[in-house]
Design an enzyme around this catalytic site. Sequence first.
Site, mmCIF file in Angstrom:
data_model
loop_
_atom_site.group_PDB
_atom_site.id
_atom_site.type_symbol
_atom_site.label_atom_id
_atom_site.label_comp_id
_atom_site.label_asym_id
_atom_site.label_seq_id
_atom_site.Cartn_x
_atom_site.Cartn_y
_atom_site.Cartn_z
ATOM 1 N N ASP A 11 -23.297 -10.437 17.623
ATOM 2 C CA ASP A 11 -22.797 -9.226 16.956
ATOM 3 C C ASP A 11 -22.575 -8.054 17.914
ATOM 4 O OD1 ASP A 11 -25.453 -8.790 17.565
ATOM 5 O OD2 ASP A 11 -25.936 -7.784 15.687
ATOM 6 N N GLU A 12 -22.374 -8.345 19.203
ATOM 7 C CA GLU A 12 -22.302 -7.271 20.190
ATOM 8 C C GLU A 12 -21.445 -7.701 21.373
ATOM 9 O OE1 GLU A 12 -25.605 -4.659 22.720
ATOM 10 O OE2 GLU A 12 -26.200 -6.472 21.648
ATOM 11 N N ASP A 20 -20.905 -2.832 18.441
ATOM 12 C CA ASP A 20 -22.179 -3.344 17.940
ATOM 13 C C ASP A 20 -22.161 -3.302 16.418
ATOM 14 O OD1 ASP A 20 -24.751 -4.247 17.806
ATOM 15 O OD2 ASP A 20 -25.684 -2.432 18.591
ATOM 16 N N MET A 21 -22.280 -4.466 15.797
ATOM 17 C CA MET A 21 -22.309 -4.525 14.341
ATOM 18 C C MET A 21 -23.586 -3.863 13.815
ATOM 19 S SD MET A 21 -19.471 -5.878 13.779
ATOM 20 C CE MET A 21 -19.674 -5.816 12.005
#
Length: 347
Positions: A103-104, A9-10
Amino acid sequence: MDKVIMHVDMDAFFASVEVVDNPKLKGKPVMVGGTTERGVVSTCSYEARVFGVRSAMPVFMAKARCPEGIFLPVRYERYKEVSNVIFSILHEITPYVEPLSIDEAYLDITDVNDKPIEVAKFIKNKVKKETGLTISIGISYNKFLAKLASDWNKPNGLKIITEGMMPKILFPLPVRNVYGLGQKSAKKLNDIGVFTIEELYKLPKELLIEFFGKYGSEIYDRIRGIDKRKVEISRERKSIGRETTLRTDTEDKEELKEYIWEFAVDISETMHNKNVSSKSITIKIKTASFVNHTRSKTLNYYIDNAEEIYKEACSIIDELKLDEKIRLIGLSVSSLKENKIEQLSFY
């Protein structure tokens, strides 16, 4: 052999990209999303979160909590570009990558020869080197625990939850941390005096099923470390939609239909690009008092052109009873199917 599942996860992705592109923003409360009073925050930096700013918060509220905040518009194409770099790194590790959002993602690294901790460090270092961003990683033997682990010590976190840690490691956590328990469900539990996972753990399965239907059984299993969901390489897209916050609140249905036409054209173009049709249309509205409502219509046939989508959406709007003004309007299509083209035979 037990599965080894990783969740990546960003950290504050949109805001972090903006800081990398403009180092002068480093250490400042950055909020990405709507830049007008009527917009909402998409992502905010951790410096902004100290002030109580959160994703999906109205901009006027974020400004009240953080007057010195820096508000930036969304640059989706730029974020997508950075996301592609990150997902390329993930695919270097394994083909078993399940994207959850821009982003995940989940990774199944069961068959990767290296130790999970070394795989995580490789990803973190390479993402940092190629994008300048930090990433939080959770590792466990199922999806629920891997995702929980990635949230454990953000930003730039790394956490492993083993079978031997269960279930006691979960006991101090609030019930809202259980995947599948939304805000309303958590409140429902709070109302009967259940605030922590330890308190939830003590409830009989029958009570959870009575509370949440058949989903109660999954919650019961999850907090005992049981989650049989697999990492899916390709995730079927369930809906295509567009929405916008209006410039001024309105109860004029004709004005709402103008937005619906723009959405219908955009959605139709996306459907043609993806070669899909839909037979379910949904209208979403948010009232001036921030209450969400949705109305759906399911057809007996599939459609994909703007005119038909617009026509069916307008029929839903015509039936709406607007007791107060509307601040947000949205349109989505679901129940998608691929359009298969049959090749005609010459014989």
